[in-house]
Write an enzyme that holds these catalytic residues in place. Structure first.
Site, short mmCIF file in Angstrom:
data_model
loop_
_atom_site.label_atom_id
_atom_site.label_comp_id
_atom_site.label_asym_id
_atom_site.label_seq_id
_atom_site.Cartn_x
_atom_site.Cartn_y
_atom_site.Cartn_z
N GLN A 1 0.81 -1.22 0.00
CA GLN A 1 0.00 0.00 0.00
C GLN A 1 0.84 1.27 0.00
OE1 GLN A 1 -2.30 -1.70 3.46
NE2 GLN A 1 -3.97 -0.64 2.43
N ARG B 1 4.72 0.95 12.39
CA ARG B 1 4.42 -0.41 11.93
C ARG B 1 4.50 -0.45 10.41
NH1 ARG B 1 -1.00 -3.34 11.09
NH2 ARG B 1 -0.20 -5.40 10.61
N HIS C 1 2.00 -8.76 4.78
CA HIS C 1 0.77 -7.99 4.89
C HIS C 1 0.04 -8.17 3.55
CE1 HIS C 1 -1.33 -4.36 6.86
NE2 HIS C 1 -2.01 -4.58 5.76
N ASN D 1 -0.30 -10.37 8.82
CA ASN D 1 -1.36 -9.40 8.99
C ASN D 1 -2.66 -10.03 8.50
OD1 ASN D 1 -2.37 -6.50 9.39
ND2 ASN D 1 -3.06 -6.99 7.32
N GLU D 2 -3.62 -10.13 9.40
CA GLU D 2 -4.99 -10.56 9.05
C GLU D 2 -5.05 -11.80 8.17
OE1 GLU D 2 -6.95 -7.13 7.37
OE2 GLU D 2 -7.10 -6.16 9.31
N ASN E 1 -6.41 -5.58 14.74
CA ASN E 1 -6.86 -4.52 13.85
C ASN E 1 -8.35 -4.37 14.06
OD1 ASN E 1 -4.29 -4.46 12.84
ND2 ASN E 1 -4.80 -5.27 10.81
N TYR F 1 -11.75 -1.92 13.75
CA TYR F 1 -12.39 -0.75 13.18
C TYR F 1 -13.89 -0.70 13.42
CZ TYR F 1 -8.25 -0.37 10.05
OH TYR F 1 -6.99 -0.25 9.53
N GLU G 1 -4.02 -1.64 14.31
CA GLU G 1 -4.66 -0.71 13.36
C GLU G 1 -5.99 -0.25 13.93
OE1 GLU G 1 -5.31 -2.19 9.35
OE2 GLU G 1 -3.31 -3.06 9.29
N TRP H 1 -4.18 3.71 11.73
CA TRP H 1 -4.14 3.44 10.30
C TRP H 1 -4.73 4.65 9.62
CZ3 TRP H 1 -1.75 -0.15 7.41
CH2 TRP H 1 -1.99 -0.07 6.04
N GLU I 1 -5.77 1.72 -1.06
CA GLU I 1 -6.72 1.01 -0.19
C GLU I 1 -7.29 -0.22 -0.91
OE1 GLU I 1 -7.33 0.80 2.91
OE2 GLU I 1 -9.20 -0.30 2.82
N TRP I 2 -6.41 -1.15 -1.28
CA TRP I 2 -6.81 -2.44 -1.86
C TRP I 2 -7.86 -2.28 -2.96
CZ3 TRP I 2 -2.75 -4.93 -0.61
CH2 TRP I 2 -2.19 -4.82 0.65
N PHE J 1 -7.27 7.14 4.20
CA PHE J 1 -7.17 6.77 5.62
C PHE J 1 -6.08 7.56 6.35
CE2 PHE J 1 -9.68 2.81 5.09
CZ PHE J 1 -10.19 2.62 6.37
C1 PNW Z 1 -7.21 -3.68 7.14
N1 PNW Z 1 -13.34 -5.69 8.14
O1 PNW Z 1 -8.14 -4.49 6.44
C2 PNW Z 1 -5.85 -3.88 6.47
O2 PNW Z 1 -4.92 -4.51 7.34
C3 PNW Z 1 -5.24 -2.62 5.92
O3 PNW Z 1 -4.22 -2.95 4.99
C4 PNW Z 1 -6.32 -1.77 5.32
O4 PNW Z 1 -5.84 -0.70 4.56
C5 PNW Z 1 -7.19 -1.29 6.47
O5 PNW Z 1 -7.68 -2.38 7.23
C6 PNW Z 1 -8.35 -0.42 6.04
O6 PNW Z 1 -9.25 -1.13 5.24
C7 PNW Z 1 -9.43 -4.73 6.88
O7 PNW Z 1 -14.04 -6.50 7.50
C8 PNW Z 1 -10.10 -5.84 6.37
O8 PNW Z 1 -13.79 -5.14 9.18
C9 PNW Z 1 -11.38 -6.17 6.78
C10 PNW Z 1 -12.03 -5.37 7.70
C11 PNW Z 1 -11.37 -4.27 8.22
C12 PNW Z 1 -10.09 -3.94 7.81
#
Ligand code: PNW
Length: 497
Positions: free
Chosen positions: A26, A83, A128, A173-174, A314, A316, A389, A438, A445-446, A454
């Site tokens: 990213q 990070r 990642h 990562n995830e 992580n 959110y 994150e 983050w 952003e993928w 972000f």
């Molecule tokens: C993360 N959800 O992905 C990633 O680790 C980052 O690379 C990315 O940029 C960031 O969050 C923001 O999107 C996520 O389903 C994947 O809640 C899934 C979720 C949240 C974040």
């Protein structure tokens, strides 16, 4: 105007890490520079139609070349940690089917040394999302058990070159997001799925996520084993894994819905954490999946148990969860056997769990942060936790409207409320040791490409110029209150002697 209330930041524990987070694909760009090989994300984003704005990470925010400037931005904010992830394809351009790329080794050497020179601790992920494309082409990447050995080989190289200076390592990562999006819905590389789960040319959504997860868990174990036997004595770092952690709130107080919320956690997060910490998959998964779930050998149980020093979280967003095992649910994600028979929804009686945002998965529910951390504390015996994150993404505005992006009060509100909830969890005894926003910069952003921002810093994608948003100034003030407290504490201790 910034309202960085000093009582909030000053209440965090001494030695708490406050940082920002990033990832190689990213941020770095320089996708072919100095011998880097192609990653699965290079290949994927180059296929037309995969990314919302048709963009890719070829240049991204050019952090590969601009890292010194970016460290100055961190210095301005006053973070004590950063990070980032190492690009596997920069270190081993062809996976294990080629030599170590010394130019790649030097890049992260320079990055780490420059960070340390400014008193910023490197917090380093080995992966990642991005892995060398060669591993996909040669044997199907995470689907093959061969990857365990190759990941361990790569990890060993990183420990060997950087371990004298890195005190926090993350293997993955995830991995839950990789398994689900890469092999069930097929929206991330290698874009495999089947049946009603998605529209892919190949794959098996009911089986492959579990095979991939199993290989990732064993890869994690292999890397940790190498670290502990060969390096930890001399280098003394902590090693952990980062999970995507969604808070699942039961939609009603019924025992069915409460069990469903528990099941949702098991099928999403405990799926990885239970094997790594307890040596076995969650019971709900075994009961429902039966032979779809691979199993671990006795040998593994001994090797892997307590296979991490911290959990990276992580976090959110939050969702309601409704039971679909005992009651019937309309079609939707979650209701199948392979997903654990629950319905995930943001709505209860026509009210959202929290304010919606530009991202369809992100609802603002700060309580979820406290609940998530307390849940992990209780399930995993108060293991150390880092919030690796947390942040808010907003829709890109036309160039004429940069000011509205720079005045990001909404992001400040979001961070404040989540930090406040985090502090409540700490006061209830959770062993939380750090928080990473983050992200430092707007970035790739993928699937959303550059349409979602972000960053605490705005990036102009034509000139790559970085400009602080109000949130960068707020975070700076927030951290400076924290630091003053730390000094005051040591002053106090000194006076007492
Ligand atoms: C993360 N959800 O992905 C990633 O680790 C980052 O690379 C990315 O940029 C960031 O969050 C923001 O999107 C996520 O389903 C994947 O809640 C899934 C979720 C949240 C974040």
């Amino acid at each position: 105007i910034l309202g960085a209330n000093s009582s909030l930041s000053s209440s965090f524990p001494t030695n708490f890490l406050f940082g920002t987070a990033s990832s190689s694909y990213q941020f770095e760009g320089a996708y072919l520079t100095h011998g880097k090989g192609l990653s699965n994300w290079d290949t994927f984003s180059h296929k037309p139609g995969n990314i919302a704005d048709g963009s890719n990470g070829d240049i991204a925010v050019d952090h590969y070349h601009m890292y010194l400037e970016d460290i100055e931005l961190m210095e301005y904010i006053g973070v004590n940690t950063f990070r980032f992830s190492i690009s596997w394809a920069r270190i081993l351009p062809k996976g294990i089917f080629g030599d170590v790329n010394m130019a790649g080794i030097r890049h992260y050497d320079n990055l780490i040394n420059s960070l340390l020179g400014k008193g910023i601790e490197p917090f380093v992920s080995l992966t990642h999302y991005d892995i060398p494309q060669e591993l996909e082409d040669k044997y199907g990447g995470w689907l093959s058990s061969q990857v365990q050995k190759d990941f361990a080989y790569y990890a060993n190289i990183c420990f060997k070159y950087y371990g004298d200076r890195v005190k926090h390592w993350v293997t993955f990562n995830e991995p839950n997001v990789v398994a689900i999006r890469g092999y069930r819905s097929g929206i991330y590389p290698p874009a495999r799925c089947s049946g009603s789960f998605g529209n892919c040319s190949s794959g098996d959504s009911e089986r492959e996520p579990f095979i991939v997860a199993h290989n990732m868990i064993l890869s994690h174990a292999a890397a940790v084993d190498i670290y502990r036997t060969k390096y930890q004595g001399k280098q003394n770092a902590s090693i952990g894994i980062v999970m995507n952690a969604v808070w699942y709130e039961p939609i009603s107080n019924s025992s069915e819905d409460r069990l469903a919320a528990q099941r949702a956690q098991s099928f999403y997060m405990n799926w990885f954490l239970d094997p790594i910490i307890f040596g076995k998959y969650p019971q709900e998964m075994k009961d429902i999946l039966g032979s779809l779930l691979p199993h671990f050998s006795k040998d593994y149980f001994k090797k892997l148990k307590n296979g991490l020093d911290f959990i990276g979280v992580n976090h959110y967003t939050s969702f309601y969860v409704k039971d679909c095992l005992h009651s019937t649910c309309e079609q939707g994600p979650g209701i199948s056997k392979t997903e654990g028979y629950y319905l995930r929804t943001a709505l209860k009686n026509n009210a959202l769990i929290g304010e919606s945002t530009a991202l369809d998965w992100l609802y603002i529910y700060p309580e979820g942060m406290e609940k998530m951390v307390i849940y992990l504390k209780n399930r995993y015996n108060n293991i150390p936790i880092f919030i690796t994150e947390n942040g808010l993404g907003v829709m890109n505005q036309p160039d004429s409207n940069v000011d509205s992006c720079l005045n990001d009060d909404k992001r400040i509100e979001y961070m404040k409320s989540y930090l406040d909830a985090l502090l409540s969890a700490i006061r209830k005894g959770a062993d939380v040791r750090g928080y990473f926003a983050w992200s430092l910069l707007d970035n790739f952003e993928w699937l959303s490409g550059y349409t979602i921002r972000f960053g605490l810093y705005h990036v102009d994608y034509l000139t790559l110029k970085r400009t602080p948003k109000t949130s960068a100034k707020w975070y700076k003030q927030f951290i400076s209150n924290f630091t003053r407290f730390e000094d005051a504490t040591s002053y106090h201790m000194l006076m007492k002697q």
